[in-house]
Design a protein around this motif. Structure first.
Motif, short mmCIF file in Angstrom:
data_model
loop_
_atom_site.label_atom_id
_atom_site.label_comp_id
_atom_site.label_asym_id
_atom_site.label_seq_id
_atom_site.Cartn_x
_atom_site.Cartn_y
_atom_site.Cartn_z
N GLN A 94 -11.98 4.34 0.95
CA GLN A 94 -11.76 5.57 0.33
C GLN A 94 -11.76 4.62 -1.56
O GLN A 94 -11.69 4.84 -2.28
N ASN A 95 -12.81 5.53 -1.86
CA ASN A 95 -13.63 5.16 -2.92
C ASN A 95 -13.37 6.51 -4.06
O ASN A 95 -13.79 7.15 -4.23
N TYR A 142 0.14 3.53 1.05
CA TYR A 142 0.22 3.01 0.20
C TYR A 142 -1.24 3.34 -0.25
O TYR A 142 -2.35 2.67 0.28
N ALA A 143 -1.82 2.47 -1.71
CA ALA A 143 -3.68 2.06 -1.82
C ALA A 143 -3.48 0.48 -2.14
O ALA A 143 -2.71 -0.13 -3.23
N ASN A 144 -4.19 0.07 -0.99
CA ASN A 144 -4.22 -1.28 -1.11
C ASN A 144 -2.45 -1.93 -1.18
O ASN A 144 -1.80 -1.01 -0.13
N ARG A 179 -0.37 -0.94 -3.12
CA ARG A 179 0.30 -0.33 -3.98
C ARG A 179 1.22 0.88 -3.67
O ARG A 179 0.53 1.56 -2.91
N ASP A 191 -10.92 2.46 -8.66
CA ASP A 191 -11.69 1.54 -7.94
C ASP A 191 -11.67 1.63 -5.96
O ASP A 191 -12.06 3.05 -5.97
N THR A 192 -12.88 0.84 -5.25
CA THR A 192 -12.02 1.20 -3.56
C THR A 192 -10.94 0.10 -2.72
O THR A 192 -11.34 -0.11 -3.12
N TYR A 193 -10.61 1.56 -2.24
CA TYR A 193 -9.04 1.23 -1.68
C TYR A 193 -8.85 1.43 -0.05
O TYR A 193 -9.70 2.23 0.46
N THR A 194 -7.95 0.74 0.39
CA THR A 194 -7.46 0.91 2.34
C THR A 194 -6.24 1.84 1.81
O THR A 194 -5.11 1.52 0.78
N ILE A 195 -6.37 3.12 2.02
CA ILE A 195 -4.99 3.83 2.02
C ILE A 195 -4.31 3.98 3.20
O ILE A 195 -4.90 3.66 4.68
#
Length: 207
Positions: free
Chosen positions: A174-175, A129-131, A133, A153-157
């Motif tokens: 994660q930018n 997941y990326a955020n 998604r 975007d900047t995500y939490t993986i």
């Protein structure tokens, strides 16, 4: 970044980088047709992309500073105008190689392309997941997810056990920048050392 290994031809070149993703294995030297292409490559490290003539290459991998008993040897076929990552994977008693095609689609403004590759030898299949998604589903060791275009975007993986809400790894901040192409690798060992972690790497199409 990439290195030019004295390639000169009217034919479109190939590009390849090498990635040390074998947890617990020593630093390595890597040769392509007996020409050194990586020196003292440590776990988690990449070489720059190397520009090579499209051809079949015999790849040998040795513990750094030696050239007697290879820990891995294999042929790879490089096609014109293609970008590759060649990963050294597995545990020290079961090392192998994996070729990964770094494909690049045309992407719209304000977006980025990502793919996920599972290189943790003892981790189970995962959903990624990326955020919130879902970007890769039920990916097993040595498998890759499909190329996916998402907003920059900047995500939490996050990695979840496949088909469950159980999260096994979270990698914040994660930018993923506009116009870039990324491969998100899972490396390391689940529940052991070196630990399971995420490495986000820029693919060659980014520069």
């Amino acid at each position: 970044m990439y290195d030019d290994l004295t390639y000169s031809s009217m034919e479109a070149p190939s590009y390849i980088r090498f990635f040390h993703a074998s947890p617990g294995a020593p630093a390595v030297d890597i040769y392509a047709n007996d020409v050194k292409v990586a020196s003292s490559l440590k776990y988690e490290a990449f070489t720059p992309y190397k520009r090579l003539k499209p051809d079949r290459y015999y790849i040998t991998v040795y513990p750094a500073g030696t050239k007697t008993d290879p820990i891995l040897s294999s042929y790879v076929d490089l096609r014109p105008n293609m970008d590759y990552t060649a990963a050294v994977i597995g545990t020290p008693d079961d090392i192998s190689g994996l070729g990964i095609l770094d494909t690049a689609r045309r992407i719209p403004p304000n977006t980025t392309q990502v793919k996920f590759v599972h290189l943790s030898p003892n981790a189970p299949p995962v959903d990624v997941y990326a955020n919130d998604r879902l970007i890769a589903k039920d990916v097993q060791y040595t498998e890759r997810g499909r190329d996916l275009i998402i907003p920059a975007d900047t995500y939490t993986i996050s990695l979840n056990l496949a088909g469950t809400p159980t999260t096994v790894l979270v990698a914040p901040r994660q930018n993923l920048k506009e116009g870039n192409y990324y491969t998100i690798y899972a490396v390391g060992l689940a529940g052991e050392k070196p630990p399971l972690q995420i490495i986000s790497a820029l693919d060659k199409a980014s520069y």
